[in-house]
Scaffold this motif. Structure first.
Motif, PDB file in Angstrom:
ATOM      1  N   ARG A 116       0.826  -1.207   0.000  1.00 36.73           N
ATOM      2  CA  ARG A 116       0.000   0.000   0.000  1.00 36.73           C
ATOM      3  C   ARG A 116       0.860   1.258   0.000  1.00 36.73           C
ATOM      4  NH1 ARG A 116      -4.568  -1.405   3.095  1.00 36.73           N
ATOM      5  NH2 ARG A 116      -3.133  -1.700   4.834  1.00 36.73           N
ATOM      6  N   PHE A 134       1.891   2.938  -3.380  1.00 36.27           N
ATOM      7  CA  PHE A 134       0.989   3.739  -4.211  1.00 36.27           C
ATOM      8  C   PHE A 134       0.164   4.721  -3.386  1.00 36.27           C
ATOM      9  CE2 PHE A 134       1.655  -0.399  -6.217  1.00 36.27           C
ATOM     10  CZ  PHE A 134       2.268   0.005  -7.391  1.00 36.27           C
ATOM     11  N   SER A 135       0.655   5.043  -2.217  1.00 33.83           N
ATOM     12  CA  SER A 135      -0.085   5.979  -1.373  1.00 33.83           C
ATOM     13  C   SER A 135       0.408   7.406  -1.565  1.00 33.83           C
ATOM     14  CB  SER A 135       0.050   5.578   0.096  1.00 33.83           C
ATOM     15  OG  SER A 135       1.398   5.669   0.497  1.00 33.83           O
ATOM     16  N   ARG A 136       1.275   7.597  -2.503  1.00 36.87           N
ATOM     17  CA  ARG A 136       1.784   8.944  -2.768  1.00 36.87           C
ATOM     18  C   ARG A 136       2.135   9.051  -4.241  1.00 36.87           C
ATOM     19  NH1 ARG A 136       5.023   9.185   1.408  1.00 36.87           N
ATOM     20  NH2 ARG A 136       4.194   7.185   2.044  1.00 36.87           N
ATOM     21  N   GLU A 137       2.365  10.257  -4.675  1.00 37.37           N
ATOM     22  CA  GLU A 137       2.832  10.469  -6.052  1.00 37.37           C
ATOM     23  C   GLU A 137       4.303  10.091  -6.118  1.00 37.37           C
ATOM     24  OE1 GLU A 137       2.242  12.690  -9.946  1.00 37.37           O
ATOM     25  OE2 GLU A 137       0.849  12.604  -8.283  1.00 37.37           O
ATOM     26  N   LEU A 138       4.621   9.132  -6.981  1.00 37.40           N
ATOM     27  CA  LEU A 138       6.002   8.665  -7.057  1.00 37.40           C
ATOM     28  C   LEU A 138       6.785   9.517  -8.043  1.00 37.40           C
ATOM     29  CD1 LEU A 138       5.276   4.864  -6.989  1.00 37.40           C
ATOM     30  CD2 LEU A 138       6.340   6.217  -5.206  1.00 37.40           C
ATOM     31  N   GLY A 149       9.455   9.999 -13.085  1.00 40.35           N
ATOM     32  CA  GLY A 149       8.958   9.664 -14.410  1.00 40.35           C
ATOM     33  C   GLY A 149       9.260  10.738 -15.429  1.00 40.35           C
ATOM     34  N   SER A 174       7.842  13.013 -16.864  1.00 42.55           N
ATOM     35  CA  SER A 174       6.671  13.878 -16.918  1.00 42.55           C
ATOM     36  C   SER A 174       6.968  15.134 -17.717  1.00 42.55           C
ATOM     37  CB  SER A 174       6.250  14.262 -15.490  1.00 42.55           C
ATOM     38  OG  SER A 174       7.354  14.780 -14.785  1.00 42.55           O
ATOM     39  N   ALA A 183       9.431   3.887 -11.172  1.00 41.14           N
ATOM     40  CA  ALA A 183       9.243   2.996 -10.041  1.00 41.14           C
ATOM     41  C   ALA A 183       8.433   1.805 -10.515  1.00 41.14           C
ATOM     42  CB  ALA A 183       8.510   3.717  -8.910  1.00 41.14           C
ATOM     43  N   HIS A 220      -3.171  -4.668  -9.999  1.00 43.58           N
ATOM     44  CA  HIS A 220      -2.973  -3.698  -8.922  1.00 43.58           C
ATOM     45  C   HIS A 220      -4.306  -3.355  -8.264  1.00 43.58           C
ATOM     46  CE1 HIS A 220      -1.956  -0.151  -6.677  1.00 43.58           C
ATOM     47  NE2 HIS A 220      -2.842   0.541  -7.358  1.00 43.58           N
ATOM     48  N   GLY A 221      -5.325  -3.192  -9.073  1.00 39.87           N
ATOM     49  CA  GLY A 221      -6.641  -2.915  -8.502  1.00 39.87           C
ATOM     50  C   GLY A 221      -7.109  -4.041  -7.611  1.00 39.87           C
ATOM     51  N   SER A 237      -5.126  -3.865  -4.337  1.00 40.17           N
ATOM     52  CA  SER A 237      -5.494  -2.684  -3.555  1.00 40.17           C
ATOM     53  C   SER A 237      -6.862  -2.844  -2.908  1.00 40.17           C
ATOM     54  CB  SER A 237      -5.480  -1.458  -4.466  1.00 40.17           C
ATOM     55  OG  SER A 237      -5.915  -0.319  -3.771  1.00 40.17           O
ATOM     56  N   SER A 297      -7.950  -3.533   1.103  1.00 42.02           N
ATOM     57  CA  SER A 297      -8.688  -2.444   1.755  1.00 42.02           C
ATOM     58  C   SER A 297     -10.048  -2.912   2.247  1.00 42.02           C
ATOM     59  CB  SER A 297      -8.890  -1.272   0.796  1.00 42.02           C
ATOM     60  OG  SER A 297      -7.687  -0.570   0.605  1.00 42.02           O
TER      61      SER A 297
END
Lengths: 229, 229
Positions: A120, A123-127, A130, A132, A155, A193-194, A197, A201
């Motif tokens: 968890r 993916f609990s923050r912006e990695l 990349g 971008s 990542a 991943h879904g 997750s 949860s």
DNA sequence: GCATGTATACTTACGCTTGTAAGTTTTTCT
DNA sequence: AGAAAAACTTACAAGCGTAAGTATACATGC
């Protein structure tokens, strides 16, 4: 928030050899992971709690990590590597490309469900990291796309590369369509991943069997008809 | 952790009418959501920060919420409802069942991507309230299953029920297989949630077009051949 | 029109944890 | 022995949750 009434902070750590100060970095990451595993989230990862876990003084973390966030990001990087090793271990020796794909995906899900807390955190923050910026390859769905280049991925990239490779092997063997391995891999990753997750949860949800559900998701995304079991 | 050097805590809040003390609960949840939206996570949601946001004193939260976690859970519940309204608004008036399904799924993804921070909060912890007890329906994949009953689902249940309904309409119209609407809906939800979660975590990833990717995921899970666009 | 009871919200305070700066001690290797 | 790396100690200024007691304004009854 009274817990234990003030430990005298036992110093169990043995000083590292000269020139090996960086060894502490490894222990710090391990300590952060231990706290994440024990508490179920990264909220309890503080410089002080990590220092207690490792057996050092809190300021001793600074030479290795700029701040709390850097510690957690390093832990996330370790977990991505760890997942990669788990997946690689699961697929080595398998010849059939579809079985290879499914085994790797199951290993991914297994890791995520078994190590729910550390998964968890990934993916609990912006990695960061990349492409971008201005360009970078843009994926498409339904039409072939540019493959990942050196700049990507920031990542989890090694794991994703394994997935693309597994799908390409299936396509080469004529077991699935091969016009867009990147897009297909993206769909599979997103679905797996879904699953992890939501699975971790919604503990009270009436989930189906983990293994067959994971296979179902993968086969549906890859476009292989789902066998009626 | 020096920020502003100690504000005198302006009290902008107007006392509610007698008997309407619960109004404050709404404002507290709104304040928590504002902090989540602004900071990108729930880490900054503390009793004091929420109180500052609303314009009240921190202890005034206690009559409405037992603690910080209760505030965040209430905010999560609000967000689930909000998503439900967004999805319902997107599908009302649509007749074609497949278009209806796709429109609802797109609305779900839109909400998650647009409100990334508050969406992330929904699944950043173990959510309570599910039928984790002795029985409860257990879903299967590939074979028909018991439908959700009154006890299910704890969180996001209304949204999931909309999804099951949309898929049943497709099956009734002969547009997809109808042997296991629950399992199919589960696959769709998992895929969409994975998309939102990864999309908002890996900002640097070369993502394809959001709309067509979402449709692609749904159609693949439902088992409708993906139209080459 | 005014006193009054009560829901509503505030003030103050305590004990705790946190991040981090500055300076110091200890260990290791040459 | 001496230099330098490694890690420690101490300290400060915040922020936190929350307990205990207090002020305020509103609706009602007289």
């Amino acid at each position: 928030m009274g817990g234990t009434p003030r430990q005298p902070e036992p110093r169990a750590h043995r000083r590292n050899a000269r020139g090996q100060g960086g060894l502490l970095a490894t222990e710090i990451v391990a300590g952060a992971l231990a706290i994440i595993d024990r508490t179920g989230s990264d909220a309890g990862v503080t410089l002080r709690s990590v220092a207690r876990e490792v057996g050092i003084a809190a300021p001793s973390i600074y030479p290795d990590f700029a701040n709390r966030e850097a510690v957690i990001l390093a832990a996330a990087r370790y977990v991505f590597d760890d997942i990669g090793h788990a997946v690689e271990g699961a697929v080595t020796g398998l010849e059939d490309p579809v079985e290879r794909l499914l085994a790797g995906c199951e290993a991914y899900v297994d890791y995520g469900v078994e190590h729910a807390a550390r998964y968890r955190v990934l993916f609990s923050r912006e990695l960061p990291g990349g492409p971008s910026g201005p360009a970078g390859p843009t994926a498409t769905v339904g039409t072939p796309t540019v493959l990942l280049d050196d700049r990507f991925p920031p990542a989890g990239g090694e794991v994703f590369a394994l997935l693309v490779d597994a799908i390409e092997r299936c396509a080469d063997a004529g077991r699935c369509r091969g016009d867009d391995p990147f897009g297909t891999a993206l769909g599979v990753w997103v679905a797996l991943h879904g699953m992890v997750s939501l699975w971790t949860s919604l503990g009270g949800f009436p989930w189906p069997d983990q293994r067959s559900f994971a296979r179902h998701l993968v086969l549906a995304q890859v476009g292989i008809a789902v066998a009626q079991q």
